[in-house]
Design an enzyme around this catalytic site. Structure first.
Site, short mmCIF file in Angstrom:
data_model
loop_
_atom_site.label_atom_id
_atom_site.label_comp_id
_atom_site.label_asym_id
_atom_site.label_seq_id
_atom_site.Cartn_x
_atom_site.Cartn_y
_atom_site.Cartn_z
N ARG A 28 54.08 -43.57 81.82
CA ARG A 28 52.96 -42.82 81.25
C ARG A 28 53.17 -41.31 81.44
O ARG A 28 52.70 -40.51 80.64
CB ARG A 28 51.64 -43.20 81.94
CG ARG A 28 51.30 -44.66 81.83
CD ARG A 28 49.90 -44.92 82.28
NE ARG A 28 48.98 -44.04 81.58
CZ ARG A 28 47.67 -44.16 81.63
NH1 ARG A 28 47.13 -45.12 82.34
NH2 ARG A 28 46.88 -43.35 80.98
N ASP A 46 47.47 -34.37 92.04
CA ASP A 46 48.53 -35.12 91.35
C ASP A 46 49.85 -35.08 92.12
O ASP A 46 50.80 -35.75 91.72
CB ASP A 46 48.75 -34.59 89.93
CG ASP A 46 47.56 -34.91 89.05
OD1 ASP A 46 47.44 -34.31 87.97
OD2 ASP A 46 46.73 -35.73 89.46
N ARG A 48 35.68 -42.44 87.82
CA ARG A 48 35.96 -41.36 86.85
C ARG A 48 34.94 -41.29 85.72
O ARG A 48 35.23 -41.53 84.55
CB ARG A 48 37.38 -41.52 86.33
CG ARG A 48 38.38 -41.43 87.48
CD ARG A 48 39.80 -41.45 87.05
NE ARG A 48 40.18 -40.20 86.40
CZ ARG A 48 41.39 -40.05 85.85
NH1 ARG A 48 42.23 -41.05 85.87
NH2 ARG A 48 41.71 -38.93 85.27
N LYS A 105 52.36 -33.26 80.63
CA LYS A 105 51.51 -34.31 80.04
C LYS A 105 50.07 -33.81 79.97
O LYS A 105 49.38 -33.96 78.96
CB LYS A 105 51.58 -35.56 80.91
CG LYS A 105 50.50 -36.60 80.60
CD LYS A 105 50.60 -37.82 81.47
CE LYS A 105 49.93 -37.69 82.78
NZ LYS A 105 48.47 -37.83 82.81
N ASN A 106 49.60 -33.21 81.06
CA ASN A 106 48.18 -32.85 81.15
C ASN A 106 47.82 -31.59 80.37
O ASN A 106 46.66 -31.21 80.31
CB ASN A 106 47.75 -32.73 82.62
CG ASN A 106 47.74 -34.10 83.28
OD1 ASN A 106 47.85 -35.13 82.61
ND2 ASN A 106 47.66 -34.12 84.58
N CYS A 160 39.40 -46.45 86.48
CA CYS A 160 40.84 -46.72 86.54
C CYS A 160 41.17 -46.91 88.02
O CYS A 160 40.30 -46.83 88.89
CB CYS A 160 41.64 -45.58 85.93
SG CYS A 160 41.71 -44.15 87.00
#
Ligand code: EPZ
Length: 423
Positions: A401, A309, A125, A27-28, A120
């Site tokens: 997500r 993560d 952030r 994803k990243n 978030c």
């Protein structure tokens, strides 16, 4: 499969996982790679793109900018030109990574109006480093009405950008912007993540001239334009790490495939220190566990350190370790949202600022818990998988997500997961 607002996941835990599990594209990596489509004068085709809520949101944003874009069977093809330079709040507020259109729009069109992403669950952030990098490259930036209004009518000019601390997204925005600035840029204290390398490789395939990717200093010779290319998204090391810990916690034996092992060196080392068996192949790892393992301390760091993560997942794993472990989260200021939920399952964790102290127990208790952010949600799934009885995780839209087909992948290895559509 997308999730409705209040979908939940019911987990019948206590079953050791066995078999093969395949990791998707990262994803990243996919999110910045998609944003570079704004810079391409021809057609950019990305393969191995994970089908996630976040990648679909980025595709929706790029279509909003006017790109002609399609997503089919993991393949995204997109071509310009962009006709709308606005990234609106209603899209940006759903996904912070939308800020990654700032550099590409500025570099290719000389203007961008991007909503400030807002905070978030895991922290405020800010995006101050992104903005400062654009200014260093000659853009004028104003903040008004919650938007970043950036302009570079004469184009961007190469410059030296020194980051005070490592930022993945700011490095990505600076690299994309500098790729089409006039002259040479240097990015000092750059992020070294594999996703940065993947982005640089894709930009170079489009004609950019970037060197140093994977080190803390990038050199970028600006080029006039970027052209047609095809690029395969790098494997998701965070998804891989999540599955590795699922095997350890359930006392099973899993072969995690389609990975790049050296991206997980630090995790492999920590897992071996806990006593979990780790056998590394050329593009897979076999994890053998018996459900008992030793406590280990970790501190999250930018790559190649222990990934933030994977912190929530490791916290869940340490709840069932033998001994006491200490986990320090140095990257984000509020990334222990999973702790209160794990405590509801009987975990013994105390948090003091950015450090969690975990006293391992023989077992957790099944309970209804709530997901708060992407990695916290998957840490609760891991805890449920390792716990005999039925654990239900609500608000799993967070999970969708970042994990493509989680139920199918884990289900194929013996996990009993059921998605509950709650009205
Ligand atoms: C990327 O976020 C990842 N997201 C995050 O993954 C990951 O946790 C993070 O990098 C760190 O590895 C994507 O790649 C889409 P940062 P990013 O800029 O770029 C502060 C997940 O679960 N900071 O490296 O936003 C920031 O607040 C997500 O997949 C500033 O102060 O992370 C944080 O404390 C979560 N000013 C620290 O730097 C800035 O301008 C590192 O953030 C930018 C960042």
């Amino acid at each position: 499969m997308g999730s409705l607002e209040m979908d939940g996941l019911e987990i019948e835990g206590g079953i050791p996982l066995h078999g093969d599990i395949y990791v998707s594209g990262a994803k990243n990596a996919a999110l910045p790679l998609l944003a570079t489509g704004l810079m391409c004068d021809g057609t950019l085709t990305l393969t191995h793109v994970p089908d996630l809520a976040d990648t679909r949101l980025m595709i929706e944003l790029l279509a909003h900018h006017g790109l002609d874009i399609g997503f089919q069977d993991g393949r995204v093809s997109m071509s310009g030109p962009a006709t709308n330079m606005d990234a609106p709040y209603d899209l940006v507020s759903k996904m912070r990574a939308s800020i990654l259109v700032l550099g590409p729009l500025l570099a290719r069109y000389g203007e961008a109006r991007v909503s400030l992403p807002g905070g978030c669950a895991i922290g405020t952030r800010p995006v101050d480093l992104h903005i400062r990098a654009m200014q260093k490259l000659g853009a004028t930036v104003e903040l008004a009405d919650g938007y970043i209004q950036a302009r570079a009518p004469k184009g961007l000019t190469g410059n030296k950008i020194v980051f005070p601390f490592v930022s993945v997204g700011a490095t990505e925005n600076a690299m994309m912007a500098a790729a089409c600035a006039s002259g040479t840029s240097q990015i000092v204290n750059a992020a070294r993540e594999p996703e940065i390398i993947d982005l640089a490789d894709c930009l170079n395939a489009m004609g950019a001239r970037i060197t140093g990717q994977g080190t803390d200093t990038l050199t970028i010779e600006g080029v006039a334009s970027l052209s047609t290319a095809t690029h395969r998204v790098v494997a998701d090391r965070v998804e891989a790490g999540t599955f590795i810990m699922a095997a350890a916690m359930t006392g099973g034996s899993l072969t995690v495939r389609d990975i790049i092992p050296h991206h997980l060196d630090v995790l492999f080392d920590v897992m071996r220190q806990t006593g979990v068996g780790i056998d590394i192949g050329d593009n897979f790892v076999t994890v053998s566990a018996n459900g008992r393992y030793q406590a280990q301390n970790v501190e999250t760091q930018p790559y190649p350190g222990f990934p933030t993560d994977l912190q929530a997942q490791f916290t869940a794993m340490m709840c069932l370790a033998e001994g006491v472990s200490q986990i320090s989260e140095t990257i984000f200021e509020n990334r222990f949202m999973h702790v209160p939920e794990l405590v509801r399952m009987g975990a013994d964790i105390s948090v003091d600022g950015r450090t969690a102290i975990i006293r391992g127990k023989d077992a957790l208790l099944p309970a209804p818990v709530m997901a708060t952010d992407l990695r916290a949600s998957v840490s609760l799934v891991l805890a449920g998988l390792a716990t005999t009885g039925t654990t239900s995780v609500s608000r799993i839209y967070h999970l969708d997500r970042g994990y493509a087909g989680l139920e199918t992948k884990l289900g194929a290895c013996g996990a009993r997961l059921r998605r509950i559509h709650q009205s």
